[in-house]
Design a protein around this motif. Sequence first.
Motif, PDB file in Angstrom:
ATOM      1  N   PHE A 100       0.828  -1.206   0.000  1.00 26.23           N
ATOM      2  CA  PHE A 100       0.000   0.000   0.000  1.00 26.23           C
ATOM      3  C   PHE A 100       0.861   1.255   0.000  1.00 26.23           C
ATOM      4  O   PHE A 100       0.642   2.163  -0.797  1.00 26.23           O
ATOM      5  CB  PHE A 100      -0.920   0.011   1.227  1.00 26.23           C
ATOM      6  CG  PHE A 100      -2.020  -1.008   1.178  1.00 26.23           C
ATOM      7  CD1 PHE A 100      -3.111  -0.835   0.356  1.00 26.23           C
ATOM      8  CD2 PHE A 100      -1.968  -2.149   1.960  1.00 26.23           C
ATOM      9  CE1 PHE A 100      -4.138  -1.774   0.301  1.00 26.23           C
ATOM     10  CE2 PHE A 100      -2.973  -3.092   1.926  1.00 26.23           C
ATOM     11  CZ  PHE A 100      -4.060  -2.903   1.090  1.00 26.23           C
ATOM     12  N   TRP A 129      -2.541   5.767  -5.341  1.00 22.69           N
ATOM     13  CA  TRP A 129      -3.650   6.213  -4.492  1.00 22.69           C
ATOM     14  C   TRP A 129      -3.833   7.723  -4.587  1.00 22.69           C
ATOM     15  O   TRP A 129      -4.974   8.221  -4.598  1.00 22.69           O
ATOM     16  CB  TRP A 129      -3.406   5.803  -3.047  1.00 22.69           C
ATOM     17  CG  TRP A 129      -2.972   4.393  -2.845  1.00 22.69           C
ATOM     18  CD1 TRP A 129      -1.890   3.941  -2.141  1.00 22.69           C
ATOM     19  CD2 TRP A 129      -3.608   3.201  -3.356  1.00 22.69           C
ATOM     20  NE1 TRP A 129      -1.807   2.572  -2.184  1.00 22.69           N
ATOM     21  CE2 TRP A 129      -2.836   2.089  -2.922  1.00 22.69           C
ATOM     22  CE3 TRP A 129      -4.732   2.968  -4.141  1.00 22.69           C
ATOM     23  CZ2 TRP A 129      -3.176   0.779  -3.246  1.00 22.69           C
ATOM     24  CZ3 TRP A 129      -5.061   1.658  -4.477  1.00 22.69           C
ATOM     25  CH2 TRP A 129      -4.299   0.594  -4.030  1.00 22.69           C
ATOM     26  N   CYS A 168      -5.475   3.807   2.305  1.00 23.27           N
ATOM     27  CA  CYS A 168      -4.695   4.237   1.141  1.00 23.27           C
ATOM     28  C   CYS A 168      -4.220   5.679   1.195  1.00 23.27           C
ATOM     29  O   CYS A 168      -3.431   6.084   0.323  1.00 23.27           O
ATOM     30  CB  CYS A 168      -5.530   4.035  -0.132  1.00 23.27           C
ATOM     31  SG  CYS A 168      -6.037   2.334  -0.420  1.00 23.27           S
ATOM     32  N   GLN A 170       1.854   4.743  -3.262  1.00 22.82           N
ATOM     33  CA  GLN A 170       1.159   5.965  -2.880  1.00 22.82           C
ATOM     34  C   GLN A 170       0.832   6.844  -4.072  1.00 22.82           C
ATOM     35  O   GLN A 170      -0.174   7.560  -4.070  1.00 22.82           O
ATOM     36  CB  GLN A 170       1.969   6.750  -1.841  1.00 22.82           C
ATOM     37  CG  GLN A 170       3.299   7.289  -2.342  1.00 22.82           C
ATOM     38  CD  GLN A 170       4.430   6.359  -2.014  1.00 22.82           C
ATOM     39  OE1 GLN A 170       4.307   5.147  -2.147  1.00 22.82           O
ATOM     40  NE2 GLN A 170       5.547   6.914  -1.572  1.00 22.82           N
TER      41      GLN A 170
END
Length: 429
Positions: free
Chosen positions: A20, A27, A298, A24
């Motif tokens: 995750f 997201w 996220c 970045q």
Amino acid sequence: MSALGGIGGKLYRGEVSVEFVGRQRLWYTISGVILAVSIIALAVFGLNFSVDFKGGSVFQFPAGTATISQVRTVVSGAGGGGDAIVQHVDNVQKGTASWTVQTHQLTPAQRNAVESAIGRTFHLTPDQISVQYVGASWGSQISRKAMQALIAFLVVIVIYLSIAFEWKMAAAALIALVHDIVITVGVYALLGFQVSPASVIGLLTILGYSLYDTVVVFDKVRENTAGLLGSGRATYSQAANQALNQTLVRSINTSIIALLPVAAILFIGAGLLGAGELKDLALVLFVGMLSGTYSSICIATPVLADLKEREPQYKALAKRVSQRAASGRAAKREAARAGARNGTAAGVVSGSDPDDEAGPDDGAGLAGPAGDEVAGDEAAGAAAAGEPVPAGRTSSRGATPGGQRQGPRQQPRRTSAARRRPSGKKKRR
């Protein structure tokens, strides 16, 4: 559920990891697009505030056989204005249906004219028509109180997180909260949902829910990053991503359990029972919880990792971890090359000519006809080359180069005189 529990155990132990923090940019791009659409929708369409915020008059009466166009025509013709909001509300529990008409602020004479026109056109008595009036001052007061509550909530949250954790965690949590607010408000503006006091209550509720999930993740991040600078086992981003994976299943379970009753209120309570206040409350909760779950996974943790990786000590830590990983990869490559060389050497040895490895006594080591044939071939080859035939070697047919057949070579017998004569001395005559 057992399969989900098994996945949760693997995520917690680090056997399975979903990246995750390392993604970045993905997201941020997704959130940027959603935020841009929300801001554009808010600027173009605006929010559809209920009469509680902007003031006005509300007329409610049985639906009967009237259509929405007929109701709008009657209200506008009686002085209610062409911007009236007409809604058809079904009450499944009571088995009734009604019209709700919201208009701008009307004078008492205009309200009486609209009420009379509705009763005369649809054959209703004054008792069947409900009229409510909300002043502009009361609506502005509600709006001001809602904004004050939102600001106070955000300030208290930032102070608490700064004391309990650190200011960078507070900043990341605040960014996630603003992210959720903008998306929720944008959905209302884009789809034209009505904003009521119940919507404001639901908005404050989802902010608390989103913050709760973020705090749980941050607490695990703080646990995983304790002593990280001294050990140098991983970077801050890697430790934060591990914490996020360890709390992932819990976040998913919490979100599902929270969304189920909200969905029941939204689709059953509001859709079938026609409960207006429940619909406003459940709608903002449903949209906000989805956005809050996404932001806590996220957005909040990747933003925190970006802020922490800017610190000099964590920059140096990332450099050490990178160098260690590079040396480890180099060692693995060297070991792989050594293994390849050993495998190649073993292949050469196993694939070489047996005659080159065994030496001149190959045939002697073989039992039976095979040994005789190998020895005979060596003897024949030596004779053809003009070299002396080694002892004990014959041709493949057991013959000497002259073609005469001979048996096994015998040692010459020594006479008794030879046996008595010392070796290396001549007999005197």
